[in-house]
Design a protein around this motif. Structure first.
Motif, mmCIF file in Angstrom:
data_model
loop_
_atom_site.group_PDB
_atom_site.id
_atom_site.type_symbol
_atom_site.label_atom_id
_atom_site.label_comp_id
_atom_site.label_asym_id
_atom_site.label_seq_id
_atom_site.Cartn_x
_atom_site.Cartn_y
_atom_site.Cartn_z
ATOM 1 N N TYR A 146 33.407 -10.927 -20.017
ATOM 2 C CA TYR A 146 33.863 -9.606 -21.356
ATOM 3 C C TYR A 146 34.642 -11.005 -22.673
ATOM 4 N N ASP A 147 33.996 -11.511 -23.540
ATOM 5 C CA ASP A 147 34.537 -12.399 -24.631
ATOM 6 C C ASP A 147 35.517 -11.538 -25.059
ATOM 7 N N ARG A 148 35.716 -11.092 -25.564
ATOM 8 C CA ARG A 148 37.470 -10.395 -25.735
ATOM 9 C C ARG A 148 38.306 -10.227 -25.014
ATOM 10 N N GLU A 149 38.369 -10.094 -23.818
ATOM 11 C CA GLU A 149 39.384 -10.512 -22.411
ATOM 12 C C GLU A 149 38.995 -10.944 -21.474
ATOM 13 N N TRP A 150 39.855 -11.986 -21.251
ATOM 14 C CA TRP A 150 40.143 -12.584 -20.086
ATOM 15 C C TRP A 150 39.856 -12.541 -18.978
ATOM 16 N N TRP A 151 40.378 -11.371 -19.081
ATOM 17 C CA TRP A 151 40.231 -10.063 -17.378
ATOM 18 C C TRP A 151 39.672 -9.467 -16.781
ATOM 19 N N HIS A 152 38.645 -9.341 -17.825
ATOM 20 C CA HIS A 152 37.285 -8.057 -17.288
ATOM 21 C C HIS A 152 36.265 -9.503 -17.382
ATOM 22 N N PHE A 153 35.497 -8.615 -15.961
ATOM 23 C CA PHE A 153 34.313 -8.998 -15.620
ATOM 24 C C PHE A 153 33.202 -7.616 -14.824
ATOM 25 N N ARG A 154 32.268 -7.660 -15.503
ATOM 26 C CA ARG A 154 31.456 -6.935 -14.824
ATOM 27 C C ARG A 154 30.204 -7.675 -13.792
ATOM 28 N N TYR A 155 29.966 -6.942 -12.415
ATOM 29 C CA TYR A 155 29.130 -7.783 -11.165
ATOM 30 C C TYR A 155 27.277 -7.231 -12.188
ATOM 31 N N ARG A 156 26.830 -8.236 -11.884
ATOM 32 C CA ARG A 156 25.690 -8.708 -12.817
ATOM 33 C C ARG A 156 24.413 -7.430 -12.217
ATOM 34 N N ASP A 157 24.718 -7.939 -10.942
ATOM 35 C CA ASP A 157 23.899 -6.764 -10.232
ATOM 36 C C ASP A 157 24.632 -5.994 -9.693
ATOM 37 N N GLU A 158 24.930 -5.049 -10.278
ATOM 38 C CA GLU A 158 25.229 -3.802 -10.244
ATOM 39 C C GLU A 158 24.903 -2.088 -9.987
ATOM 40 N N PRO A 159 24.796 -1.661 -8.412
ATOM 41 C CA PRO A 159 23.726 -1.037 -8.323
ATOM 42 C C PRO A 159 23.567 0.083 -9.094
ATOM 43 N N TRP A 160 24.778 0.355 -10.398
ATOM 44 C CA TRP A 160 24.411 2.260 -11.060
ATOM 45 C C TRP A 160 24.348 0.973 -12.696
ATOM 46 N N PRO A 161 23.404 0.990 -13.283
ATOM 47 C CA PRO A 161 23.980 0.004 -13.850
ATOM 48 C C PRO A 161 23.682 0.921 -15.735
ATOM 49 N N ASP A 162 23.123 2.524 -14.919
ATOM 50 C CA ASP A 162 23.563 3.671 -16.138
ATOM 51 C C ASP A 162 23.871 5.221 -16.040
ATOM 52 N N THR A 163 24.641 4.535 -14.803
ATOM 53 C CA THR A 163 25.699 6.153 -14.940
ATOM 54 C C THR A 163 26.687 5.621 -14.622
ATOM 55 N N TYR A 164 27.879 6.706 -15.185
ATOM 56 C CA TYR A 164 29.115 6.353 -15.329
ATOM 57 C C TYR A 164 29.781 7.230 -14.075
ATOM 58 N N PHE A 165 30.348 7.759 -13.035
ATOM 59 C CA PHE A 165 30.659 8.718 -12.599
ATOM 60 C C PHE A 165 32.306 8.934 -12.903
ATOM 61 N N ASP A 166 33.023 9.774 -12.588
ATOM 62 C CA ASP A 166 33.658 10.947 -12.771
ATOM 63 C C ASP A 166 35.040 10.982 -11.256
ATOM 64 N N LEU A 167 34.049 10.516 -10.441
ATOM 65 C CA LEU A 167 35.477 11.307 -9.257
ATOM 66 C C LEU A 167 37.078 10.096 -9.705
ATOM 67 N N PRO A 168 37.901 10.768 -8.780
ATOM 68 C CA PRO A 168 39.074 10.575 -9.089
ATOM 69 C C PRO A 168 38.919 8.908 -8.604
ATOM 70 N N VAL A 169 39.788 7.880 -9.022
ATOM 71 C CA VAL A 169 40.371 6.774 -7.793
ATOM 72 C C VAL A 169 41.586 7.014 -6.673
ATOM 73 N N ALA A 170 40.787 7.826 -6.072
ATOM 74 C CA ALA A 170 41.457 8.066 -4.735
ATOM 75 C C ALA A 170 40.679 7.563 -3.464
ATOM 76 N N ARG A 171 41.169 7.435 -2.494
ATOM 77 C CA ARG A 171 40.567 6.829 -0.934
ATOM 78 C C ARG A 171 39.550 8.080 -0.728
ATOM 79 N N SER A 172 39.898 9.129 -1.149
ATOM 80 C CA SER A 172 38.838 10.564 -0.889
ATOM 81 C C SER A 172 37.588 10.216 -1.319
ATOM 82 N N SER A 173 37.406 9.403 -2.475
ATOM 83 C CA SER A 173 36.069 9.141 -2.927
ATOM 84 C C SER A 173 35.704 8.502 -2.720
ATOM 85 N N ALA A 174 36.081 7.681 -1.545
ATOM 86 C CA ALA A 174 35.186 6.556 -1.144
ATOM 87 C C ALA A 174 33.579 6.526 -0.171
ATOM 88 N N GLY A 175 32.787 6.208 0.209
ATOM 89 C CA GLY A 175 32.046 6.434 1.224
ATOM 90 C C GLY A 175 30.633 7.067 0.131
#
Length: 272
Positions: A243-272
């Motif tokens: 992303y040209d405005r942030e040197w630290w930001h990168f998106r995987y080009r072949d992402e499996p969910w290109p149109d879906t925005y999830f809301d699971l918490p950042v927790a180990r229980s959200s894995a799997g």
């Protein structure tokens, strides 16, 4: 020749086809189209990055008070990096390549739930709440952060295949912990003056909402430019897009969910 009775039959077929969801082409009935794919189950198949590659360092800032809002962000009960399996596997390949250059990856943020993005949006619209301005957005008004592209009402992070990261030397220098209330230094300050992040010099700190953090900024020195170029090369070689405005930001080009925005918490229980 088409008779009135034939026309009535054809019209009847067309109307029945519309009611039944069947296509009619040239007076002929077309086979029903296959049903649309099922809606996502709500679980994007996230993995914990440290399980995939424990060599990668983590510094999950939004689970702490050391970020631009000055408190843990909604949706981060655990300081974990969650990613889709495809993105995590690609990041493991980046780590292999980084180690060959004498560096290691360090991630600041990975999957980010929608509730965290909403938290940013609410924070940006409220007066005050600028206790971290001196470090993270010293030269940009809080009210301009969305307009200037540093924050967004939607984030690719919520799709599970975007990561914020940097490079550290191997072995990684020790990094002092952030103490809430400590004096702040602008993220645009020289490396020896700003927060003692153990990242190699990228010209600014992480989450620095300032033109100096733009990838192509001509205002950073040659060392920072080389380091940014190295990080970008390592990431793009493994299939990530920056992303040209942030040197630290990168998106995987072949992402499996290109149109879906999830809301699971950042927790180990959200894995799997």
């Amino acid at each position: 020749m088409t008779t009135p009775s034939t026309a009535r039959v054809r019209l009847t077929v067309q109307l029945l086809g519309v009611l039944a969801g069947v296509g009619v082409v040239g007076g002929c009935v077309r086979a029903p189209q296959p049903p649309p794919p099922p809606a996502p189950s709500g679980r994007p198949g996230l993995v914990v990055l440290s399980d995939v590659d424990p060599r990668i360092h983590t510094d999950i800032r939004y689970a702490t008070a050391h970020n631009f809002v000055g408190r843990p962000v909604d949706g981060y009960p655990e300081p974990l990096c969650l990613l889709t399996d495809a993105a995590a596997a690609a990041l493991r390949r980046v780590q292999d390549a980084a180690l060959a250059t004498g560096h290691s990856l360090k991630v600041y943020d990975c999957y980010r739930p929608r509730r965290a993005v909403d938290d940013f949006l609410t924070w940006a619209g409220q007066p005050g709440g600028q206790q971290m301005k001196a470090e993270f957005y010293p030269r940009v008004a809080k009210s301009d952060l969305f307009e200037q592209g540093y924050l967004g009402a939607r984030s690719t992070h919520s799709r599970g295949s975007t990561v914020d990261l940097t490079l550290v030397d191997v072995p990684a220098p020790e990094q002092p912990g952030y103490v809430p209330g400590q004096p702040l230094v602008a993220c645009t300050a020289p490396r020896d003056r700003r927060f003692a992040d153990n990242s190699i010099d990228m010209g600014t700190g992480f989450d620095c909402f300032d033109p100096l953090a733009h990838v192509a900024s001509s205002q950073v020195d040659a060392t920072a430019r080389r380091n940014r170029e190295l990080l970008r090369r390592l990431m793009t070689d493994a299939g990530f897009v920056g992303y040209d405005r942030e040197w630290w930001h990168f998106r995987y080009r072949d992402e499996p969910w290109p149109d879906t925005y999830f809301d699971l918490p950042v927790a180990r229980s959200s894995a799997g």
